[in-house]
Every structure is written in C-alpha cells, then in structure tokens.
Design a protein around this motif. Structure first.
Motif, PDB file in Angstrom:
ATOM      1  N   GLY A 295      87.419  74.410 131.827  1.00 35.14           N
ATOM      2  CA  GLY A 295      86.637  75.306 132.665  1.00 35.14           C
ATOM      3  C   GLY A 295      85.710  76.256 131.936  1.00 35.14           C
ATOM      4  N   GLU A 296      85.687  76.198 130.614  1.00 32.41           N
ATOM      5  CA  GLU A 296      84.753  77.083 129.886  1.00 32.41           C
ATOM      6  C   GLU A 296      83.312  76.625 130.084  1.00 32.41           C
ATOM      7  OE1 GLU A 296      85.930  77.468 125.777  1.00 32.41           O
ATOM      8  OE2 GLU A 296      88.017  77.844 126.394  1.00 32.41           O
ATOM      9  N   ARG A 297      83.104  75.298 130.103  1.00 29.33           N
ATOM     10  CA  ARG A 297      81.744  74.766 130.261  1.00 29.33           C
ATOM     11  C   ARG A 297      81.574  73.961 131.545  1.00 29.33           C
ATOM     12  NH1 ARG A 297      81.187  71.936 124.418  1.00 29.33           N
ATOM     13  NH2 ARG A 297      83.229  71.171 125.101  1.00 29.33           N
ATOM     14  N   ILE A 298      82.694  73.544 132.134  1.00 33.16           N
ATOM     15  CA  ILE A 298      82.638  72.718 133.342  1.00 33.16           C
ATOM     16  C   ILE A 298      83.141  73.543 134.523  1.00 33.16           C
ATOM     17  CG2 ILE A 298      83.511  70.630 134.449  1.00 33.16           C
ATOM     18  CD1 ILE A 298      83.699  69.437 131.574  1.00 33.16           C
ATOM     19  N   LEU A 299      82.286  73.718 135.516  1.00 29.80           N
ATOM     20  CA  LEU A 299      82.650  74.536 136.685  1.00 29.80           C
ATOM     21  C   LEU A 299      83.505  73.751 137.655  1.00 29.80           C
ATOM     22  CD1 LEU A 299      79.180  76.165 137.458  1.00 29.80           C
ATOM     23  CD2 LEU A 299      80.987  76.991 135.943  1.00 29.80           C
ATOM     24  N   GLY A 300      83.137  72.491 137.885  1.00 29.15           N
ATOM     25  CA  GLY A 300      83.839  71.697 138.878  1.00 29.15           C
ATOM     26  C   GLY A 300      83.750  70.223 138.542  1.00 29.15           C
ATOM     27  N   ALA A 301      84.540  69.429 139.260  1.00 33.57           N
ATOM     28  CA  ALA A 301      84.496  67.980 139.104  1.00 33.57           C
ATOM     29  C   ALA A 301      84.583  67.344 140.485  1.00 33.57           C
ATOM     30  CB  ALA A 301      85.644  67.491 138.225  1.00 33.57           C
ATOM     31  N   ILE A 302      83.737  66.325 140.717  1.00 31.26           N
ATOM     32  CA  ILE A 302      83.736  65.613 141.996  1.00 31.26           C
ATOM     33  C   ILE A 302      84.584  64.357 141.839  1.00 31.26           C
ATOM     34  CG2 ILE A 302      82.317  64.586 143.805  1.00 31.26           C
ATOM     35  CD1 ILE A 302      79.908  66.141 142.571  1.00 31.26           C
ATOM     36  N   LEU A 303      85.550  64.200 142.745  1.00 31.68           N
ATOM     37  CA  LEU A 303      86.471  63.070 142.711  1.00 31.68           C
ATOM     38  C   LEU A 303      86.200  62.113 143.871  1.00 31.68           C
ATOM     39  CD1 LEU A 303      89.776  65.067 142.079  1.00 31.68           C
ATOM     40  CD2 LEU A 303      88.265  64.048 140.353  1.00 31.68           C
ATOM     41  N   PHE A 304      86.558  60.871 143.679  1.00 35.51           N
ATOM     42  CA  PHE A 304      86.539  59.835 144.709  1.00 35.51           C
ATOM     43  C   PHE A 304      87.911  59.888 145.406  1.00 35.51           C
ATOM     44  CE2 PHE A 304      87.443  55.009 144.815  1.00 35.51           C
ATOM     45  CZ  PHE A 304      86.965  54.844 146.102  1.00 35.51           C
ATOM     46  N   GLU A 305      87.982  59.492 146.683  1.00 42.76           N
ATOM     47  CA  GLU A 305      89.246  59.603 147.425  1.00 42.76           C
ATOM     48  C   GLU A 305      90.400  58.882 146.723  1.00 42.76           C
ATOM     49  OE1 GLU A 305      91.248  58.759 151.799  1.00 42.76           O
ATOM     50  OE2 GLU A 305      89.184  58.111 151.445  1.00 42.76           O
ATOM     51  N   ASN A 306      90.120  57.730 146.121  1.00 42.99           N
ATOM     52  CA  ASN A 306      91.159  56.982 145.419  1.00 42.99           C
ATOM     53  C   ASN A 306      91.752  57.820 144.278  1.00 42.99           C
ATOM     54  OD1 ASN A 306      92.022  54.930 143.161  1.00 42.99           O
ATOM     55  ND2 ASN A 306      91.991  53.741 145.052  1.00 42.99           N
ATOM     56  N   THR A 307      90.898  58.629 143.615  1.00 38.97           N
ATOM     57  CA  THR A 307      91.366  59.505 142.533  1.00 38.97           C
ATOM     58  C   THR A 307      92.197  60.650 143.096  1.00 38.97           C
ATOM     59  OG1 THR A 307      89.316  58.997 141.341  1.00 38.97           O
ATOM     60  CG2 THR A 307      90.622  60.824 140.499  1.00 38.97           C
ATOM     61  N   LEU A 308      91.805  61.140 144.262  1.00 37.29           N
ATOM     62  CA  LEU A 308      92.535  62.245 144.902  1.00 37.29           C
ATOM     63  C   LEU A 308      93.986  61.847 145.156  1.00 37.29           C
ATOM     64  CD1 LEU A 308      91.808  65.118 146.084  1.00 37.29           C
ATOM     65  CD2 LEU A 308      91.775  64.008 148.313  1.00 37.29           C
ATOM     66  N   ASP A 309      94.211  60.572 145.453  1.00 39.56           N
ATOM     67  CA  ASP A 309      95.562  60.083 145.746  1.00 39.56           C
ATOM     68  C   ASP A 309      96.385  59.808 144.491  1.00 39.56           C
ATOM     69  OD1 ASP A 309      95.096  60.101 148.485  1.00 39.56           O
ATOM     70  OD2 ASP A 309      94.276  58.071 148.488  1.00 39.56           O
ATOM     71  N   ARG A 310      95.776  59.939 143.332  1.00 38.01           N
ATOM     72  CA  ARG A 310      96.460  59.593 142.084  1.00 38.01           C
ATOM     73  C   ARG A 310      96.819  60.847 141.284  1.00 38.01           C
ATOM     74  NH1 ARG A 310      95.560  54.027 140.245  1.00 38.01           N
ATOM     75  NH2 ARG A 310      94.484  52.870 141.891  1.00 38.01           N
ATOM     76  N   TYR A 311      97.641  60.626 140.259  1.00 36.01           N
ATOM     77  CA  TYR A 311      98.168  61.743 139.472  1.00 36.01           C
ATOM     78  C   TYR A 311      97.563  61.782 138.074  1.00 36.01           C
ATOM     79  CZ  TYR A 311     101.744  61.865 143.122  1.00 36.01           C
ATOM     80  OH  TYR A 311     102.390  61.939 144.325  1.00 36.01           O
ATOM     81  N   VAL A 312      97.483  62.994 137.534  1.00 37.09           N
ATOM     82  CA  VAL A 312      97.140  63.200 136.124  1.00 37.09           C
ATOM     83  C   VAL A 312      98.281  64.040 135.545  1.00 37.09           C
ATOM     84  CG1 VAL A 312      95.538  64.274 134.496  1.00 37.09           C
ATOM     85  CG2 VAL A 312      94.650  63.115 136.529  1.00 37.09           C
ATOM     86  N   GLU A 313      98.981  63.474 134.572  1.00 38.22           N
ATOM     87  CA  GLU A 313     100.129  64.150 133.946  1.00 38.22           C
ATOM     88  C   GLU A 313     101.096  64.728 134.986  1.00 38.22           C
ATOM     89  OE1 GLU A 313      98.612  66.802 130.902  1.00 38.22           O
ATOM     90  OE2 GLU A 313      98.087  65.106 129.622  1.00 38.22           O
TER      91      GLU A 313
END
Length: 299
Positions: free
Chosen positions: A69-87
């Motif tokens: 978040g120091e240089r990136i304000l936001g990220a746009i996700l696809f619905e398939n990504t929304l349903d998935r996990y990161v760590e």
C-alpha cells in the motif's frame, strides 16, 4: 464492512499518491495474460485449470514484497479471484489486511456486439447478488467496462447513460463504482470521441447528489490534461487511466503529462513478468515496474 474501514479506504484512494493495479483479466483475456506470463495453452486442459494458473500468477504478484500500500492504492479483482484465497484469507480481505491495498471488483459480464460505433456492456442479471458478496468480503468499489470505437454521438451517449445507470445501483449498495468507458486507442477520430465522451460524463456527474461518489477510468487522452474538469468535479473520487494497449513506456509518458490522473494498468503492470523467473528476478522486475508507474502517477 465497518464504516471506519470504508472511511480509511476512501481517504487512501482519494488523497494518497499511488495507482490502482488492475488484476481483473477474466475469461476472454486470461489466455492472453497467461501467454504473456510465459504459459501457453498446453499448460492447462480446462477452464478451471486455466483459472488456477492465473490465480497463482496473481498470488505471486500480490504476495511479492514489492506489492504493498505504499505505492499501490487499490487492486481490481475478477469475481473468480474474489472467491479464492491468498495465504488462507479471501483475496479481497488479504489485500486490505496484509497489504493496505483497497479491493475493487470487476462486475461487468463482458461486451455486447458493436453497434453505433460502441460496445455496450452485456446485461448483469446477478448484479445485486454480486454486490452483496462484495460487501460481505470487504470490497470497497467496483469496475465495469464499455468500449468506444468511433466518434458516434448517439453510441457514446448510450455508453455513458448505461454506465451511470448501473453505477446508481452500485452506489445504492454502498460501494464506489469505477466507470470505464474506454476509447479504443485505434479509434480513427479519437480526439473527437473524447470530446463527446467528456461532455456526456460531465452532464451525468452534474445530475448526481452531493453524497454520490464515483471514480472514472479513462483512456489516456490525445490532448494533455483534457479531463481536468472531471478530476476537479466534486462527485469524483479519482480519475484513473487505462493503458489500453500502449506499451508501459508510452503509457507512463502519456500519464505523466496528465496531471491529477493516476494509473490503473493491467497488461502494462505485468509486462516483463514470467512464470520462469526466479523469485528474486520476479520481485526485482515487479518492483521496477511499480516504481515507474508510481512516478508517472505522481506527476
């Protein structure tokens, strides 16, 4: 989402230097994104395997030390990504909790066939359900894309009207819509199309109530600082730029000449990244890319 978290996200997106990472390639654009990443169609044998691979690519990007978040304000996700996990966390929650990156969700279902020089968005019968899911998973805003291929006044008016009509439902659900009426960079009368587009956008913005807030995602214009009126409009949280097929170098150069616009690049963000790179090379390449886009967005 708690009002406090939403207020922090709004403050970040509205006021902090940085850009929006577009990680929302969907069904039609996923094979191309994977090919650029060094994986051709022999690497998967079903849509599910293809989406597994693209999620691995996105996870590698999101979990990189360069991505925060120091240089990136936001990220746009696809619905398939929304349903998935990161760590072990839902992707959208991971972004905000671990990286302080504001999550957005692509909600459109793709483009209708071209008519009147434009491609409207296909119908979105499940929009209400999708917005409810977005709220449950801590998403701040949405994104939806139409495409303008010719300076056809009637077609452009229809694009803008449709975008703001759908945006009204998104705002009613408590989310901030990113309105994306892309002008194709190969449009033969691009400057004229941009003039028509700006006029229609400003008319729609002027009809909103003070409480209604939107973001705009626009093609980098032919005339520098052309969207200044939109950037300064009281109903606009931020105006972001799409790379639209320009190389990252050209997109950054054009962006740096448009003061107040920030990047929301997709292909230009992942340019140079490869599945075959070591983590060290991958992170170094991503870090240099993020820094170049960040600097162009600060101009």
């Amino acid at each position: 989402m708690a009002a406090e978290a939403k207020a922090k996200m709004l403050e970040k997106v509205q006021n902090q230097d940085g850009f929006i990472a577009a990680l929302d390639q969907s069904g039609g654009s996923t094979p191309k994104a994977l090919k650029l990443y060094g994986l051709d169609e022999s690497a998967w044998s079903s849509d599910e395997e293809m989406f597994d691979l693209v999620h691995q690519m996105r996870t590698r990007i999101i979990t990189s030390p360069a991505f925060n978040g120091e240089r990136i304000l936001g990220a746009i996700l696809f619905e398939n990504t929304l349903d998935r996990y990161v760590e072990g966390e839902y992707s959208s929650r991971y972004l905000w909790k671990e990286k302080q990156v504001v999550p957005f969700l692509k909600v459109d279902k793709g483009l209708a066939d071209e008519a009147k020089g434009v491609q409207l968005m296909k119908p979105m019968p499940e929009l209400g359900k999708l917005l409810s899911k977005a709220n449950d998973q801590g998403v701040f805003g949405t994104k939806m894309r139409s495409v303008i291929k010719q300076a056809n006044a009637e077609g452009i008016r229809e694009v803008v009207a449709q975008q703001f009509e759908v945006a009204s439902h998104i705002m009613a659900a408590g989310l901030v819509p990113i309105i994306e009426p892309e002008v194709d960079i190969h449009c033969p009368d691009k400057a004229e199309a941009e003039a028509l587009l700006k006029q229609d956008i400003l008319a729609e913005l002027d009809s909103l109530s003070t409480a209604q807030k939107v973001m705009l995602k626009l093609t980098l214009p032919e005339e520098d600082n052309f969207y200044r009126d939109c950037i300064e409009h009281g109903n606009v949280v931020r105006v972001v730029a799409l790379s639209g097929g320009y190389s990252r170098e050209e997109a950054n150069q054009r962006l740096s000449r448009n003061h107040g616009m920030i990047a929301s690049f997709s292909r230009a963000l992942t340019e140079g990244l490869s599945a075959q790179q070591s983590d060290e090379d991958f992170n170094a390449t991503l870090d240099a890319t993020i820094e170049s886009i960040y600097q162009a967005s600060k101009s």
